[in-house]
Enzyme design. Structure first.
Site, PDB file in Angstrom:
ATOM      1  CG  LEU A  74      44.578  37.331  37.563  1.00  0.00           C
ATOM      2  CD1 LEU A  74      44.853  37.870  36.165  1.00  0.00           C
ATOM      3  CD2 LEU A  74      44.080  38.442  38.467  1.00  0.00           C
ATOM      4  CG  ASP A  75      38.184  34.911  40.310  1.00  0.00           C
ATOM      5  OD1 ASP A  75      38.935  34.274  41.081  1.00  0.00           O
ATOM      6  OD2 ASP A  75      37.281  35.669  40.719  1.00  0.00           O
ATOM      7  NE  ARG A  76      37.550  28.525  32.216  1.00  0.00           N
ATOM      8  CZ  ARG A  76      37.636  27.258  31.847  1.00  0.00           C
ATOM      9  NH1 ARG A  76      37.750  26.324  32.755  1.00  0.00           N
ATOM     10  NH2 ARG A  76      37.614  26.920  30.584  1.00  0.00           N
ATOM     11  NE  ARG A 177      33.420  37.322  40.036  1.00  0.00           N
ATOM     12  CZ  ARG A 177      33.476  36.049  39.618  1.00  0.00           C
ATOM     13  NH1 ARG A 177      34.601  35.371  39.659  1.00  0.00           N
ATOM     14  NH2 ARG A 177      32.372  35.464  39.190  1.00  0.00           N
TER      15      ARG A 177
END
Length: 247
Positions: A74-76, A177
């Site tokens: 998962l992105d930060r 995104r």
């Protein structure tokens, strides 16, 4: 199918508290906190993988190094359900589930505006620039481009925002995104792909709600559920609606 709901919380080896959704000898399912990297990166900040290794070492009094396999990312800035492998065999089998598309990932997100249809499929070619860590939509056939596919459903609209359920069919970097920004619906709080409509300091509204997969040993269906915190903008929609939509 077994649904594993939030509830049980364990202390990690640090001061942080990581919520555990599921655990056995082979797997560890947790809620990833926002703004923590999944694995060690250039910032040197404390990462989730190291936290979990330390936690298992302390809780089970294990000597030496603890194995913890990273199967998906998962992105930060993104929080929510994640599963880690506690053995190399489990890691290998989970990775195979990812490759064979029997590893199911469902997200909730809040976007600016409203997509053109109440539900649909987005198919794009994405190209990552490793230097700037940004991804762009490019023409099909562009060298280095990778196909990205997601399905979305609009669950509700309020105050100029839409709550979407996302079924991720490919796992490209920044995929949700970039693809939603490309149809004019950047994510709430996304500074990278929605800087024109978001304010610095806003938390990105993207949450890993469900991770589902066949258990690497028993083959039983496992489904981990995590709902986003009831803070703005998530609180614009009731939590029972969000839960019903993703199950």
């Amino acid at each position: 199918m077994t649904h594993h709901l939030p509830g049980k919380s364990e202390r990690t080896g640090s001061a942080s508290s990581i919520e555990i959704l599921y655990e056995d000898n082979h797997l560890l399912g947790v809620v990833k906190p926002v703004n923590i990297p999944v694995q060690e990166d250039a910032t040197g900040d404390l990462d989730l993988l190291s936290l979990l290794k330390e936690d298992v070492k302390v809780r089970f009094n294990k000597p030496g190094n603890v194995y913890m396999g990273l199967v998906h990312r998962l992105d930060r800035p993104v929080g929510g359900a994640m599963v880690f492998a506690k053995t190399s065999k489990a890691a290998s089998r989970l990775s195979e589930s990812v490759r064979s598309h029997s590893f199911n990932k469902v997200y909730l997100t809040v976007v600016h505006g409203k997509p053109p249809a109440s539900h649909g499929r987005l198919v794009d070619t994405l190209l990552k620039d490793a230097k700037s860590n940004t991804v762009t939509v490019v023409r099909k056939g562009t060298p280095g481009g990778k196909e990205a596919i997601l399905d979305y459903s609009v669950l509700g609209t309020a105050e100029g925002f839409s709550l979407l359920k996302i079924d991720l069919l490919t796992g490209r970097s920044h995929q949700i995104r970039v693809q939603l920004s490309s149809i004019g619906c950047p994510l709430y709080g996304d500074q990278k792909y929605g800087a024109a409509v978001n304010r610095p300091g806003q938390q990105i509204a993207l949450w890993s709600a469900v991770v589902g997969f066949p258990h690497p040993v028993t083959k039983n269906a496992v489904e981990l559920l995590s709902l986003p915190p009831q803070t703005h903008p998530w609180s614009l929609w009731p939590q029972p609606l969000q839960k019903q939509a993703v199950l």
